[in-house]
Design a protein around this motif. Sequence first.
Motif, PDB file in Angstrom:
ATOM      1  N   LEU A 225       0.793  -1.218   0.000  1.00 39.30           N
ATOM      2  CA  LEU A 225       0.000   0.000   0.000  1.00 39.30           C
ATOM      3  C   LEU A 225       0.830   1.274   0.000  1.00 39.30           C
ATOM      4  CD1 LEU A 225      -2.564  -1.151   2.705  1.00 39.30           C
ATOM      5  CD2 LEU A 225      -2.995  -1.051   0.273  1.00 39.30           C
ATOM      6  N   ALA A 226       2.028   1.229  -0.577  1.00 40.35           N
ATOM      7  CA  ALA A 226       2.905   2.402  -0.555  1.00 40.35           C
ATOM      8  C   ALA A 226       2.342   3.555  -1.369  1.00 40.35           C
ATOM      9  CB  ALA A 226       4.289   2.026  -1.079  1.00 40.35           C
ATOM     10  N   SER A 227       1.306   3.297  -2.177  1.00 43.88           N
ATOM     11  CA  SER A 227       0.702   4.371  -2.960  1.00 43.88           C
ATOM     12  C   SER A 227      -0.636   4.827  -2.376  1.00 43.88           C
ATOM     13  CB  SER A 227       0.474   3.902  -4.407  1.00 43.88           C
ATOM     14  OG  SER A 227      -0.392   2.778  -4.428  1.00 43.88           O
ATOM     15  N   ASP A 228      -1.022   4.270  -1.247  1.00 41.04           N
ATOM     16  CA  ASP A 228      -2.302   4.610  -0.627  1.00 41.04           C
ATOM     17  C   ASP A 228      -2.198   5.953   0.096  1.00 41.04           C
ATOM     18  OD1 ASP A 228      -5.062   3.379   0.395  1.00 41.04           O
ATOM     19  OD2 ASP A 228      -4.087   4.427   2.049  1.00 41.04           O
ATOM     20  N   ASP A 229      -3.225   6.802  -0.078  1.00 39.77           N
ATOM     21  CA  ASP A 229      -3.200   8.147   0.508  1.00 39.77           C
ATOM     22  C   ASP A 229      -3.055   8.113   2.019  1.00 39.77           C
ATOM     23  OD1 ASP A 229      -3.610   8.890  -2.061  1.00 39.77           O
ATOM     24  OD2 ASP A 229      -5.590   9.776  -1.764  1.00 39.77           O
ATOM     25  N   VAL A 230      -3.816   7.230   2.672  1.00 37.69           N
ATOM     26  CA  VAL A 230      -3.795   7.167   4.140  1.00 37.69           C
ATOM     27  C   VAL A 230      -2.409   6.780   4.641  1.00 37.69           C
ATOM     28  CG1 VAL A 230      -4.743   5.988   6.163  1.00 37.69           C
ATOM     29  CG2 VAL A 230      -6.261   6.644   4.282  1.00 37.69           C
ATOM     30  N   VAL A 231      -1.828   5.766   4.016  1.00 31.21           N
ATOM     31  CA  VAL A 231      -0.498   5.294   4.424  1.00 31.21           C
ATOM     32  C   VAL A 231       0.564   6.360   4.154  1.00 31.21           C
ATOM     33  CG1 VAL A 231       1.258   3.525   4.059  1.00 31.21           C
ATOM     34  CG2 VAL A 231      -1.162   2.889   4.052  1.00 31.21           C
ATOM     35  N   LEU A 232       0.469   7.019   3.003  1.00 31.61           N
ATOM     36  CA  LEU A 232       1.436   8.072   2.667  1.00 31.61           C
ATOM     37  C   LEU A 232       1.381   9.218   3.674  1.00 31.61           C
ATOM     38  CD1 LEU A 232       0.930   8.144  -1.201  1.00 31.61           C
ATOM     39  CD2 LEU A 232       3.068   7.591  -0.044  1.00 31.61           C
ATOM     40  N   ASN A 233       0.181   9.631   4.046  1.00 32.39           N
ATOM     41  CA  ASN A 233       0.026  10.694   5.035  1.00 32.39           C
ATOM     42  C   ASN A 233       0.644  10.302   6.375  1.00 32.39           C
ATOM     43  OD1 ASN A 233      -1.702  13.112   4.108  1.00 32.39           O
ATOM     44  ND2 ASN A 233      -2.811  11.381   3.253  1.00 32.39           N
ATOM     45  N   THR A 234       0.399   9.066   6.778  1.00 27.56           N
ATOM     46  CA  THR A 234       0.949   8.585   8.053  1.00 27.56           C
ATOM     47  C   THR A 234       2.463   8.521   8.000  1.00 27.56           C
ATOM     48  OG1 THR A 234      -1.044   7.253   8.403  1.00 27.56           O
ATOM     49  CG2 THR A 234       0.882   6.709   9.743  1.00 27.56           C
ATOM     50  N   MET A 235       3.011   8.113   6.852  1.00 31.76           N
ATOM     51  CA  MET A 235       4.462   7.965   6.736  1.00 31.76           C
ATOM     52  C   MET A 235       5.163   9.315   6.812  1.00 31.76           C
ATOM     53  SD  MET A 235       6.346   5.336   6.636  1.00 31.76           S
ATOM     54  CE  MET A 235       8.105   5.404   6.967  1.00 31.76           C
ATOM     55  N   ILE A 236       4.558  10.346   6.261  1.00 27.62           N
ATOM     56  CA  ILE A 236       5.140  11.689   6.361  1.00 27.62           C
ATOM     57  C   ILE A 236       5.224  12.116   7.816  1.00 27.62           C
ATOM     58  CG2 ILE A 236       4.681  14.137   5.890  1.00 27.62           C
ATOM     59  CD1 ILE A 236       3.628  13.309   3.163  1.00 27.62           C
ATOM     60  N   SER A 237       4.148  11.881   8.569  1.00 27.67           N
ATOM     61  CA  SER A 237       4.144  12.220   9.998  1.00 27.67           C
ATOM     62  C   SER A 237       5.200  11.412  10.745  1.00 27.67           C
ATOM     63  CB  SER A 237       2.764  11.953  10.602  1.00 27.67           C
ATOM     64  OG  SER A 237       1.774  12.738   9.973  1.00 27.67           O
ATOM     65  N   ALA A 238       5.358  10.137  10.379  1.00 24.13           N
ATOM     66  CA  ALA A 238       6.339   9.279  11.043  1.00 24.13           C
ATOM     67  C   ALA A 238       7.762   9.783  10.814  1.00 24.13           C
ATOM     68  CB  ALA A 238       6.201   7.843  10.526  1.00 24.13           C
ATOM     69  N   TYR A 239       8.082  10.127   9.584  1.00 27.11           N
ATOM     70  CA  TYR A 239       9.422  10.651   9.277  1.00 27.11           C
ATOM     71  C   TYR A 239       9.680  11.963  10.025  1.00 27.11           C
ATOM     72  CZ  TYR A 239      10.665   7.419   5.476  1.00 27.11           C
ATOM     73  OH  TYR A 239      11.026   6.309   4.728  1.00 27.11           O
ATOM     74  N   THR A 240       8.694  12.859  10.016  1.00 25.11           N
ATOM     75  CA  THR A 240       8.871  14.151  10.679  1.00 25.11           C
ATOM     76  C   THR A 240       9.072  13.969  12.176  1.00 25.11           C
ATOM     77  OG1 THR A 240       7.449  15.187   9.012  1.00 25.11           O
ATOM     78  CG2 THR A 240       7.852  16.425  11.030  1.00 25.11           C
ATOM     79  N   ARG A 241       8.287  13.081  12.774  1.00 26.69           N
ATOM     80  CA  ARG A 241       8.389  12.827  14.217  1.00 26.69           C
ATOM     81  C   ARG A 241       9.782  12.338  14.606  1.00 26.69           C
ATOM     82  NH1 ARG A 241       4.626   9.226  14.486  1.00 26.69           N
ATOM     83  NH2 ARG A 241       2.948  10.701  14.916  1.00 26.69           N
ATOM     84  N   ASN A 242      10.440  11.616  13.705  1.00 25.25           N
ATOM     85  CA  ASN A 242      11.754  11.049  13.992  1.00 25.25           C
ATOM     86  C   ASN A 242      12.903  11.838  13.358  1.00 25.25           C
ATOM     87  OD1 ASN A 242      11.587   8.138  15.413  1.00 25.25           O
ATOM     88  ND2 ASN A 242       9.742   8.476  14.189  1.00 25.25           N
ATOM     89  N   GLN A 243      12.644  13.129  13.140  1.00 23.54           N
ATOM     90  CA  GLN A 243      13.668  14.050  12.626  1.00 23.54           C
ATOM     91  C   GLN A 243      14.297  13.590  11.300  1.00 23.54           C
ATOM     92  OE1 GLN A 243      14.037  13.251  16.301  1.00 23.54           O
ATOM     93  NE2 GLN A 243      12.459  14.818  16.319  1.00 23.54           N
ATOM     94  N   GLN A 244      13.489  12.978  10.467  1.00 20.90           N
ATOM     95  CA  GLN A 244      13.934  12.590   9.133  1.00 20.90           C
ATOM     96  C   GLN A 244      13.182  13.438   8.104  1.00 20.90           C
ATOM     97  OE1 GLN A 244      14.209   8.305   8.455  1.00 20.90           O
ATOM     98  NE2 GLN A 244      14.349   7.933  10.647  1.00 20.90           N
ATOM     99  N   GLY A 245      13.426  14.743   8.188  1.00 21.90           N
ATOM    100  CA  GLY A 245      12.685  15.684   7.364  1.00 21.90           C
ATOM    101  C   GLY A 245      12.860  15.491   5.882  1.00 21.90           C
ATOM    102  N   GLU A 246      14.067  15.151   5.450  1.00 25.76           N
ATOM    103  CA  GLU A 246      14.318  14.965   4.013  1.00 25.76           C
ATOM    104  C   GLU A 246      13.467  13.830   3.461  1.00 25.76           C
ATOM    105  OE1 GLU A 246      18.391  14.596   2.993  1.00 25.76           O
ATOM    106  OE2 GLU A 246      19.021  16.403   4.073  1.00 25.76           O
ATOM    107  N   GLU A 247      13.375  12.744   4.212  1.00 30.72           N
ATOM    108  CA  GLU A 247      12.559  11.611   3.768  1.00 30.72           C
ATOM    109  C   GLU A 247      11.081  11.994   3.734  1.00 30.72           C
ATOM    110  OE1 GLU A 247      13.798   8.876   2.571  1.00 30.72           O
ATOM    111  OE2 GLU A 247      15.828   9.602   2.994  1.00 30.72           O
TER     112      GLU A 247
END
Length: 508
Positions: A223-245
Amino acid sequence: MLYKSYITANYYCNLFRFCWSCGFSSTAHKVFDKSPQRHGHEGLASFVQGNVLGKKSPKYELCSALICCAKTLNSHLGSQIHGKIVHSGFDQNLYINSSLVNVYAKCGLMGDAMKVFDGIELHDEVSWTSMICALSQNGQGGEALCLFKEMMTTLVKPNCVTYVSVISACTEQESVFRCGELLHAHVIMLGHESNRFVVSSLIDYYSKCGRMDKAVMLFGSCLASDDVVLNTMISAYTRNQQGEEALKVFVKMRDANASLSEHTLTSVLDACGALAVLQMGKQVHGLVMKMGSDQNTFVVGALINMYSKCGDIDEACHVFDQAGYKNNILWTSLITAYAQSGRGPDALKIFDHLVMEKRFYPDHVCFTVVLTACNHSGLLDKGISYFKKMTSDYNLAPEIDQYACLIDLYARKGDLKSAKQVMEEMPFDANAVMWSSFLSSCKEYGNVELGREAAYKLFELEPRSPVPYLILADLYAGAGLWDEVKNIRKFMNENGVRKSLAGWSCVG
């Protein structure tokens, strides 16, 4: 009676709250008209008027009315509808009871929610899930997990919503934090690993545990192209100081014309601020305006934060000025912007003006920002005064963040004894961050005795970290205690602590 209860408990209560916050009755009416709860109030008005006329309510109408009560947090009317449900003989209807559980849970009445749940003779997956979700949303993660375990002893199987609720309970409650991996195994066993909401909740869980490796694995596996999963993944990266990702995923979403949530916009803006990429932040700002999210409190707060971290305090102020409704979150964001931009005195002037002129009621987060501004500006007396006002003026018991600011403020000004006294007398155990900051101040002011005590505390709290050993060695060296320097390096070797490799670079 129902109609009078509706008017009193909802319209005038909310109208008064808005008037008090805004200071103008006309503005209060406008805010109420724009409120997302308005449709809930209208639904309740329709329901109540029908009952005043003696209309008998069918089951679906009772469910709809309870949903409106949950939206408007009207526990009083909800309990009256509960009485009507019992009188009508619908008290064993599973959907109605699940709606009742939701009303009581949203209003924080967990005892009443549990009574309704316990009164159900035959549970199905909806009633089990409603109660698990209620416990999870009210910070009772341990109880939610116990109820889930009880559910697993019955013939009723959990559905996707059940797993989302119980995984969320593990995410929010540290006491049941590690149970998420077991739930992940359950999800796979029952074949729910392809559900996008379950996957998103697991990604959120692993990111909050700091296990981004597993979050990325989940993201890449399905589901790497799913909107819900993509939105969650952005929040996950930001929370863990991985802004570039986070920004890479965001660009991927934009290229695919995927839908963005306002929570995602907030995360992307946080990533832009952390990386200080002003141009990208401005582009996201344009997207915010295009989507009509420029009146969302959290998005506006993130915009203010992004501009201040990128050094554009004037634009941060402009964003604040353009906000239609300025609440505590936005005022705190503005104060933070000034404090982060090295304009601590200006931040304090805004705060003082707010509490004196705007009936602003600061919370713990706001006081942390104010104390930080005092800290960076070296205003010890002001910092002590604000710290005392938390209790005397606002009846707020200082939390560990505010104590940390006060300790650091004392230490930076060289009053190490007072800093240590606060650490000993506060109702919390001093953590490694506090002791590290204190040790650095001891080194700066050459206080060997207190520095040694701080270092040995850190040896206990972070036994594998070489930092306290090295700082203590530098402190001894500065005092000319070369024998002690040798002893600390020997002690470091005996404990198997190794100094990190020095940084290096390669020039092609």
